[in-house]
Structures are given as structure tokens and as C-alpha cells.
Design a protein around this motif. Structure first.
Motif, PDB file in Angstrom:
ATOM      1  N   ILE A 173     -14.318  12.152 -23.436  1.00  0.00           N
ATOM      2  CA  ILE A 173     -15.473  12.405 -24.108  1.00  0.00           C
ATOM      3  C   ILE A 173     -14.790  11.490 -25.661  1.00  0.00           C
ATOM      4  CG2 ILE A 173     -16.845  13.522 -25.857  1.00  0.00           C
ATOM      5  CD1 ILE A 173     -17.140  15.743 -23.602  1.00  0.00           C
ATOM      6  N   HIS A 174     -15.539  10.470 -25.976  1.00  0.00           N
ATOM      7  CA  HIS A 174     -15.134   9.901 -27.190  1.00  0.00           C
ATOM      8  C   HIS A 174     -16.051  10.081 -28.290  1.00  0.00           C
ATOM      9  CE1 HIS A 174     -12.900   7.123 -24.548  1.00  0.00           C
ATOM     10  NE2 HIS A 174     -14.084   7.394 -23.635  1.00  0.00           N
ATOM     11  N   HIS A 175     -15.611  10.789 -29.314  1.00  0.00           N
ATOM     12  CA  HIS A 175     -16.475  11.433 -30.328  1.00  0.00           C
ATOM     13  C   HIS A 175     -16.103  10.911 -31.753  1.00  0.00           C
ATOM     14  CE1 HIS A 175     -18.293  15.282 -32.224  1.00  0.00           C
ATOM     15  NE2 HIS A 175     -18.785  14.339 -32.801  1.00  0.00           N
ATOM     16  N   TRP A 176     -16.758   9.814 -32.456  1.00  0.00           N
ATOM     17  CA  TRP A 176     -16.488   9.251 -33.730  1.00  0.00           C
ATOM     18  C   TRP A 176     -17.741   9.454 -34.901  1.00  0.00           C
ATOM     19  CZ3 TRP A 176     -12.042   6.318 -34.542  1.00  0.00           C
ATOM     20  CH2 TRP A 176     -11.200   6.222 -33.342  1.00  0.00           C
ATOM     21  N   ILE A 177     -17.121   9.370 -35.929  1.00  0.00           N
ATOM     22  CA  ILE A 177     -17.978   9.611 -36.994  1.00  0.00           C
ATOM     23  C   ILE A 177     -17.825   8.499 -38.021  1.00  0.00           C
ATOM     24  CG2 ILE A 177     -18.754  11.318 -38.796  1.00  0.00           C
ATOM     25  CD1 ILE A 177     -18.945  12.536 -36.238  1.00  0.00           C
ATOM     26  N   GLY A 178     -18.842   7.915 -38.336  1.00  0.00           N
ATOM     27  CA  GLY A 178     -18.845   6.850 -39.571  1.00  0.00           C
ATOM     28  C   GLY A 178     -19.805   7.038 -40.548  1.00  0.00           C
ATOM     29  N   ALA A 179     -19.567   6.712 -41.638  1.00  0.00           N
ATOM     30  CA  ALA A 179     -20.472   6.712 -42.956  1.00  0.00           C
ATOM     31  C   ALA A 179     -20.085   5.617 -43.788  1.00  0.00           C
ATOM     32  CB  ALA A 179     -20.113   8.211 -43.561  1.00  0.00           C
ATOM     33  N   LEU A 180     -21.443   5.328 -44.498  1.00  0.00           N
ATOM     34  CA  LEU A 180     -20.912   4.125 -45.621  1.00  0.00           C
ATOM     35  C   LEU A 180     -22.281   4.600 -46.887  1.00  0.00           C
ATOM     36  CD1 LEU A 180     -23.019   1.029 -44.356  1.00  0.00           C
ATOM     37  CD2 LEU A 180     -23.252   3.161 -43.226  1.00  0.00           C
TER      38      LEU A 180
END
Length: 399
Positions: free
Chosen positions: A220-227
């Protein structure tokens, strides 16, 4: 264009190799007679000339039925050709030349000839599998080492583990609708990315990897991105993104084609042809179920779940086709995205939580492959965020 038989491609490969060998031997024979030119330096220059010569002919002739998808892909192929064929040829030629000439005192030209013959078969296999296909060295290793356990998609225990993990993500996503101030985003977890709001508000996107639970025969690949998107409201942002559904290929680099399949209020179904293009290049036909939820005037949620993922063979050519499930490489089995929008002074913070499932990287190559896989995921999410920011900023400036 018809696909050549392996024996025919092997014959063409050797014809090109003979021409490259003549070039290498001729250059070595000339350089070793130049005063001050060491035989090993002559070998290096001869090998490099032959590598560039062979790549050009293989690109235009030997594997002309497998054209690159872009100039970038062509550059990556040349890099892989150097890494596999070039590096192997250089190491093999230097090692064997040193052995035969430096130790056994064989003529340098004859030593080069022996080295070329011994390296030819390995070079052909590397070119056919790794260079003139859209896959990285790590991807080739993953496929070859995992071939014995490949099946038609993920196994039942893998899917069960994914559904358990997915349920946890879904629960947290649903809870965000009633979250207290300062707890709306996944980033708001104290230990996840301290100081992330300040950095994002200053224009620096935040991308964080979350270590997911282990999954049997999967990963499982779990990523969080915010801008931060200045000068826009949540209502305007959602209206623009939802209104552009089906036209993602116009704005997102990784989306090659898109169309709206169905719209029922804020419930949409969208087709997208996705490309993951870094060191590894894989293309998919996908269908996504997307739901938009306007929580308040200052908050909104968007849930996107891939209902269908089909890997493509010979993408971008006349022979493009969807692979049977049994032939799927397993790079992408599931793909969910959970978007959160919240108004802040001066604009909107947008967060994307990306969760996907793939085959597990074989233990033997994890140390090499996992950093590559992580870099690809980070780059993909970063491109998605940058594209969204550009879309919203452009439309804000030109309402």
C-alpha cells in the motif's frame, strides 16, 4: 507495424552489432597508435562510440515497432541503454581487455573482439527487456523475479487487507466533515508534518509519505500532499474542478486522455488514460467514481475511487491494447484519492490523500526498487498538485 519474431530481431541486432564492432575496433586500432594514448583509454572511447552508434540503429530499426512515447522517454531509453548495454560493455570490455592484453599479452584489437562476442547475448537480452520497453531496471527486476508468483490480479488476502486499510481511510475522511478547526486535514496530525501550514501558506507544497500497514503479497502506497491556492474561494475552486471533469487531459501532465462518462448531480464517473512517467513508464485506462461534497461555504470534500484499472501494452502505438489481467505487471491494482478544501485568509488550502495498492517488491531488490517507487509516487503527486494550482490560479486571474 508487425512485431518481428525474436529470431529476426536477434539477427538484426547482430548486424547492427557487427557494424558497431567494426567502428569500435577501427577506432581502437587507430587510437592505440596515437602517441600517449593508453590502450584502456582507447577501449573506453571505442566502446562509447559503438554504444551511441548501436543505440541509434536499434532505435530506428531493430526496435522501431516500439517507439518512445515522448522525447523524455527517448532520453530515458538512451540513459538505460548506457546503463545496461553501455555500462556492461564498458565493464566487460575493460575487464576482458585487461585480462587478455594486460595479463595474457594478447593483441588489444583481438582482446576487444573476444569481449564483444562474449557480451553480445547479454546486451541483446537487456535491450529487448529493459531498454526498448517502457520499464525501469527496477521494474524489470520486479517483473522477472516475481513472475513465478504472478496471478490474475491481487490475491484474496491482499484484497482483504486493502479493504481493511481503505475502511480506515474512509472513516477518517467521513469524520473530516465534522472536524473541529485545526483538525480538518490529515496534515493536522501533530507528528505528521510540524509547521506545514506556515510552509504551505508561503508557497511551498508539503508532501509526506505515511508508512502503511503490511499487506500480504502487496504494498500500500499512502501519500499526503497539500498546497495553498491564493485568491480563490472554496465554492469557486470546487465549481471549477467539477466543471472541468472529463477535460483533465488539458491540464494534467499524467492524464493523456479523458472524458466524462456520467454526471448525476455531484456524482460523476470519469474515464482517464493515465501515464506514470519517470524512470518507470506505465500507461492505464482507468474509470473513476468521483463524489463532491460541499460541507460548508469554507469546507469541501472530494472522493475519487478508481472503479476500473487496465494496464496497456504498446501504449501510444497502433498495437495499443489492454493487457489481460493475468499479464498485468501489478504496478497499480487500486487507486483512491481523497481531497479536502478549506478556506484560509487569502485563499484555500487543498490537500490530496492518495492511497494505492500494487504488487510487493521482491525482497531481493527492495533496497534498490523501493526508493525509486517512492520517488515516482512523490513526483506524480507533486505534478498533480502543481497542475491543480495552475488551473485554479489561471481561472482566478481570468474569471
Amino acid at each position: 507495424m508487425a512485431t518481428p519474431r525474436l529470431i529476426d530481431r536477434w539477427a538484426v541486432f547482430n548486424l547492427v552489432g557487427l557494424a558497431g564492432m567494426a567502428l569500435q575496433l577501427g577506432l581502437v586500432a587507430f587510437l592505440v597508435r596515437v602517441p600517449g594514448c593508453h590502450y584502456l583509454l582507447a577501449t573506453v572511447l571505442g566502446v562509447e562510440a559503438a554504444v551511441l552508434h548501436n543505440f541509434a540503429w536499434h532505435h530506428h530499426y531493430t526496435w522501431s515497432d516500439r517507439p518512445p512515447s515522448s522525447r523524455r522517454d527517448l532520453g530515458l531509453r538512451l540513459a538505460r541503454f548506457h546503463l545496461l548495454n553501455g555500462a556492461f560493455s564498458l565493464a566487460g570490455n575493460l575487464g576482458l581487455t585487461w585480462l587478455f592484453t594486460g595479463v595474457l599479452h594478447v593483441d588489444p584489437v583481438l582482446s576487444n573482439l573476444i569481449a564483444i562476442v562474449l557480451c553480445a547475448s547479454v546486451n541483446f537480452a537487456a535491450s529487448n527487456v529493459a531498454v526498448f520497453r517502457s520499464a525501469s531496471v527496477a521494474g524489470v527486476l520486479i517483473l522477472s523475479l516475481g513472475a513465478g508468483t504472478a496471478s490474475a490480479g491481487p490475491a484474496s488476502p491482499t484484497i482483504a487487507a486493502w479493504r481493511t486499510y481503505e475502511a480506515q481511510i474512509e472513516a477518517a475522511y467521513a469524520a473530516a466533515a465534522s472536524a473541529v478547526p485545526g483538525q480538518f486535514f490529515v496534515h493536522d496530525r501533530a507528528s505528521l508534518a510540524p509547521g506545514w501550514r506556515r510552509l504551505v501558506m508561503q508557497g511551498t507544497p508539503s508532501i509526506v509519505k505515511i508508512e502503511a500497514a503490511s499487506v500480504e503479497d502487496g504494498k500500500i502506497h499512502h501519500w499526503i500532499g497539500a498546497l495553498f491556492v491564493p485568491g480563490v474561494t472554496v465554492d469557486a475552486a470546487i465549481e471549477r474542478v467539477e466543471g472541468a471533469a472529463g477535460h483533465e487531459s488539458q491540464s494534467y501532465e499524467d492524464v493523456l486522455a479523458s472524458r466524462l462518462i456520467e454526471r448525476n448531480g455531484d456524482h460523476l464517473r470519469v474515464f482517464m488514460k493515465l501515464r506514470r512517467d519517470s524512470v518507470i513508464t506505465v500507461t492505464y485506462n482507468t474509470e473513476h467514481v468521483v463524489d463532491y461534497t460541499r460541507v460548508t461555504r469554507t469546507r469541501a470534500l472530494v472522493r475519487s475511487v478508481a472503479a476500473r484499472i487496465a494496464e496497456l501494452a504498446a501504449a501510444g502505438t497502433a498495437q495499443e491494447r489492454e493487457k489481460p489481467a493475468a499479464d498485468d505487471s501489478g504496478f497499480l491494482w487500486r487507486l483512491n484519492a481523497y481531497w479536502r478544501y478549506e478556506a484560509v485568509p487569502g485563499g484555500v488550502i487543498v490537500e490530496c490523500e492518495s492511497v494505492s495498492l500494487s504488487r510487493q517488491v521482491p525482497l531481493l531488490v527492495r533496497a534498490v526498487a523501493n526508493p525509486i517507487v517512492d520517488r515516482i509516487a512523490r513526483e506524480s503527486l507533486n505534478r498533480t498538485l502543481a497542475s491543480l494550482q495552475a488551473v485554479l490560479a489561471r481561472r482566478s486571474a481570468n474569471p
